[in-house]
Write an enzyme that holds these catalytic residues in place. Sequence first.
Site, PDB file in Angstrom:
ATOM      1  N   ARG A 163       0.849  -1.197   0.000  1.00 18.69           N
ATOM      2  CA  ARG A 163       0.000   0.000   0.000  1.00 18.69           C
ATOM      3  C   ARG A 163       0.884   1.246   0.000  1.00 18.69           C
ATOM      4  O   ARG A 163       2.029   1.219   0.472  1.00 18.69           O
ATOM      5  CB  ARG A 163      -0.906   0.017   1.230  1.00 18.69           C
ATOM      6  CG  ARG A 163      -1.817  -1.210   1.361  1.00 18.69           C
ATOM      7  CD  ARG A 163      -2.583  -1.166   2.674  1.00 18.69           C
ATOM      8  NE  ARG A 163      -3.479  -2.305   2.818  1.00 18.69           N
ATOM      9  CZ  ARG A 163      -3.166  -3.443   3.432  1.00 18.69           C
ATOM     10  NH1 ARG A 163      -1.947  -3.591   3.961  1.00 18.69           N
ATOM     11  NH2 ARG A 163      -4.048  -4.421   3.533  1.00 18.69           N
ATOM     12  N   LYS A 187      -1.904  -2.629   8.086  1.00 18.43           N
ATOM     13  CA  LYS A 187      -3.095  -2.265   8.852  1.00 18.43           C
ATOM     14  C   LYS A 187      -3.107  -3.018  10.177  1.00 18.43           C
ATOM     15  O   LYS A 187      -2.694  -4.160  10.257  1.00 18.43           O
ATOM     16  CB  LYS A 187      -4.357  -2.589   8.053  1.00 18.43           C
ATOM     17  CG  LYS A 187      -4.572  -1.677   6.845  1.00 18.43           C
ATOM     18  CD  LYS A 187      -5.896  -1.972   6.174  1.00 18.43           C
ATOM     19  CE  LYS A 187      -6.158  -0.996   5.025  1.00 18.43           C
ATOM     20  NZ  LYS A 187      -7.452  -1.271   4.358  1.00 18.43           N
ATOM     21  N   HIS A 257      -2.902   2.336  -5.866  1.00 22.69           N
ATOM     22  CA  HIS A 257      -3.676   1.109  -5.692  1.00 22.69           C
ATOM     23  C   HIS A 257      -3.804   0.348  -7.005  1.00 22.69           C
ATOM     24  O   HIS A 257      -3.973  -0.869  -7.000  1.00 22.69           O
ATOM     25  CB  HIS A 257      -5.055   1.418  -5.104  1.00 22.69           C
ATOM     26  CG  HIS A 257      -5.412   0.516  -3.959  1.00 22.69           C
ATOM     27  ND1 HIS A 257      -4.687   0.465  -2.792  1.00 22.69           N
ATOM     28  CD2 HIS A 257      -6.408  -0.389  -3.822  1.00 22.69           C
ATOM     29  CE1 HIS A 257      -5.228  -0.429  -1.974  1.00 22.69           C
ATOM     30  NE2 HIS A 257      -6.269  -0.960  -2.574  1.00 22.69           N
ATOM     31  N   ARG A 260      -0.976  -1.909  -7.006  1.00 18.51           N
ATOM     32  CA  ARG A 260      -1.225  -3.005  -6.058  1.00 18.51           C
ATOM     33  C   ARG A 260      -2.122  -4.060  -6.714  1.00 18.51           C
ATOM     34  O   ARG A 260      -1.857  -5.254  -6.645  1.00 18.51           O
ATOM     35  CB  ARG A 260      -1.880  -2.439  -4.801  1.00 18.51           C
ATOM     36  CG  ARG A 260      -2.220  -3.468  -3.723  1.00 18.51           C
ATOM     37  CD  ARG A 260      -2.608  -2.719  -2.450  1.00 18.51           C
ATOM     38  NE  ARG A 260      -3.270  -3.544  -1.456  1.00 18.51           N
ATOM     39  CZ  ARG A 260      -2.651  -4.313  -0.560  1.00 18.51           C
ATOM     40  NH1 ARG A 260      -1.336  -4.391  -0.576  1.00 18.51           N
ATOM     41  NH2 ARG A 260      -3.329  -4.994   0.336  1.00 18.51           N
ATOM     42  N   HIS A 283      -3.615  -9.031   3.419  1.00 17.78           N
ATOM     43  CA  HIS A 283      -5.071  -9.096   3.599  1.00 17.78           C
ATOM     44  C   HIS A 283      -5.406  -9.947   4.821  1.00 17.78           C
ATOM     45  O   HIS A 283      -4.893 -11.052   4.975  1.00 17.78           O
ATOM     46  CB  HIS A 283      -5.743  -9.720   2.370  1.00 17.78           C
ATOM     47  CG  HIS A 283      -5.788  -8.812   1.187  1.00 17.78           C
ATOM     48  ND1 HIS A 283      -5.910  -9.270  -0.104  1.00 17.78           N
ATOM     49  CD2 HIS A 283      -5.740  -7.459   1.087  1.00 17.78           C
ATOM     50  CE1 HIS A 283      -5.934  -8.255  -0.941  1.00 17.78           C
ATOM     51  NE2 HIS A 283      -5.834  -7.149  -0.236  1.00 17.78           N
ATOM     52  N   TYR A 292      -9.196 -10.749  -6.854  1.00 22.90           N
ATOM     53  CA  TYR A 292      -8.246 -10.735  -7.964  1.00 22.90           C
ATOM     54  C   TYR A 292      -8.372 -11.962  -8.855  1.00 22.90           C
ATOM     55  O   TYR A 292      -7.958 -11.934 -10.004  1.00 22.90           O
ATOM     56  CB  TYR A 292      -6.823 -10.593  -7.419  1.00 22.90           C
ATOM     57  CG  TYR A 292      -6.626  -9.301  -6.674  1.00 22.90           C
ATOM     58  CD1 TYR A 292      -6.574  -8.091  -7.357  1.00 22.90           C
ATOM     59  CD2 TYR A 292      -6.561  -9.283  -5.289  1.00 22.90           C
ATOM     60  CE1 TYR A 292      -6.424  -6.904  -6.676  1.00 22.90           C
ATOM     61  CE2 TYR A 292      -6.410  -8.093  -4.598  1.00 22.90           C
ATOM     62  CZ  TYR A 292      -6.347  -6.908  -5.305  1.00 22.90           C
ATOM     63  OH  TYR A 292      -6.212  -5.730  -4.630  1.00 22.90           O
TER      64      TYR A 292
END
Length: 311
Positions: A163, A187, A257, A260, A283, A292
Amino acid sequence: MSGGEPRPDSVDPLTVPLAAFLRYLALERSRSEHTVRAYESDLRAMLGSAAEDGAVDLSGIDLRMLRRWLGRQSEAGLSRSTLARRSAAARSFLGWAAREGYIDADPSIRLAAPKRQQHLPEVLHQDQAERLVHTAADAALAGDPVAVRNMAVLELLYATGIRVGELVGLDVDEIDLERRTLRVLGKGNKQRTVPFGVPAADALVRWLGARAALLNADSGSALFLGKRGGRLGQRQARDVVDSALRELGDTSARGPHALRHTAATHLLDGGADLRSVQELLGHASLATTQLYTHVSVERLRASYLAAHPRA
């Protein structure tokens, strides 16, 4: 606001609990300053709407008021994804308020919001990605440190799928050129190790050599620096990527993004398993990564329709 602290105007019974909730998000849940600001904005809007409907404290908020708040926003033309986000913010806040004893019962338990639209992310084809990094490499040949930095930014984003916030947060000592890996803080303050390839390693070596030209007292240990020597900001990094994507001329993809998404899709196209891609991207849920796989199927279908004589 800094570190998740609310603005000092939280003085009435409706907004006093908000201050405590924002501290909870920042300190106990380790949410980023950007995330805390987004919660504050959404929840102030919800509390303002409830006040207009007659609520004087949290216990006066009921399901009808919450539904009216979302309905007004829907009539104003807000997207389903925005409504879903704001509904989630209200449920999180009111659920916390019930647990902490600010209210006896959570009025948002039956609050429903439109499901988010699942847009397939736009990705670059492999030849476009190659042109993107080659164009940046050509621009860096003259040795301008900013151009060399931009080349390294693009190479690393495409090579790793990290990110933009993770990219600009990197420090020099988090890069292992010998093993070709980097450590990123994702995150929820979760750290992971991400590999990268030879082209990205070469670009980083060039940038580390050019970095000295931008160093000053504000640089610290930041890997990527802005023109004035401070840590490169997310907005600056987005501008770098947007400019490079616009120069391609044959894609509407924009922002970090997109790289990404591109990295994830190209990994799956090349045979990487879903769990590995999940780990690389950081994730929490495999369901997020599975998006994806749909991108790859759509690309396969488009190629089939374009190439097969009986498609």
